[in-house]
Design an enzyme around this catalytic site. Sequence first.
Site: not given
Ligand SMILES: NC(=O)c1ccc[n+]([C@@H]2O[C@H](COP(=O)([O-])OP(=O)(O)OC[C@H]3O[C@@H](n4cnc5c(N)ncnc54)[C@H](O)[C@@H]3O)[C@@H](O)[C@H]2O)c1
Length: 251
Positions: A64, A155
């Site tokens: 992205v 973040y």
């Molecule tokens: N897990 C939490 O506690 C939490 C809390 C609040 C928000 N979030 C948000 O939820 C979303 C998903 O997080 P998650 O916990 O499932 O994380 P995760 O690390 O399990 O999954 C994130 C995915 O994004 C992909 N990714 C990273 N950089 C990328 C790029 N440049 N282009 C395309 N894909 C890319 C990774 O390869 C991975 O598969 C994120 O935006 C994160 O900030 C997560």
Amino acid sequence: MGLLEGHLAVVTGGGSGIGQAIAEGYAREGAAVIVGDVNAKGAAETARRIAAAGGVGHALALDVTDLQGCQATARKIEAEHGPISILVNNAGIVRRATIDSATAIDDWNDTVAVNITGLFNCVHSFQDQLKARKGRIVNIGSIQSFVHTPNSVAYTTSKGAVKNFTVGLAAELAPYGVRVNAIGPGLIFTPLNEAGIQKQPEMLERFMRHIPMGRPGTPADIVGPAIFLASDMSQYVTGVLVPSDGGYLTI
Ligand SMILES: NC(=O)c1ccc[n+]([C@@H]2O[C@H](COP(=O)([O-])OP(=O)(O)OC[C@H]3O[C@@H](n4cnc5c(N)ncnc54)[C@H](O)[C@@H]3O)[C@@H](O)[C@H]2O)c1
């Protein structure tokens, strides 16, 4: 009949965690789902799981942060499948370090590139398709769209930007029939925080003190809100960020 029958969705970062759960949930509701991830293997695994459950899933490698790559992907998808009607901007990274750490500059640049510019790149690339289908955009923010948690100023800044991006875009795209909303997950156990919060008892304790529902979340806790915001159930809802956090923001 599923709530998303006839829809074509792109889920960024769909190869893991929350994005994988949303992609599978959308497919269960009848959408055809294109899983884009910089981790092509992860994307392929999600598409395989969707197909194994009887749904329609496609995988592609997508970074992205690469505007030209996003534009080329949007053209390829339209040529092969027609215009998309749902875009989930889920791809995100978290780096926990203080602002005086040796990695602070790289952390800042990488976080802004993925968590802010990545959303812009995808929306910009798919905007014509979404307008053509009166589509829906679902951005993944965080509780950190509102509050800070330790050692994560980049973040926190990026997720605050997701909230305002959602507001600005919702107003701009409403005349085209495109709705734009966001979800604010709380502490959700996924690979994103496996190395950090999950393995640091003090950090985990700090988070748990803020969760009146008494448990960390799972990716499944984000799927319902994501289906709601993409479906006609939310037809008059735009420009909001829906927390799904076990009450984290209440105390
Ligand atoms: N897990 C939490 O506690 C939490 C809390 C609040 C928000 N979030 C948000 O939820 C979303 C998903 O997080 P998650 O916990 O499932 O994380 P995760 O690390 O399990 O999954 C994130 C995915 O994004 C992909 N990714 C990273 N950089 C990328 C790029 N440049 N282009 C395309 N894909 C890319 C990774 O390869 C991975 O598969 C994120 O935006 C994160 O900030 C997560």
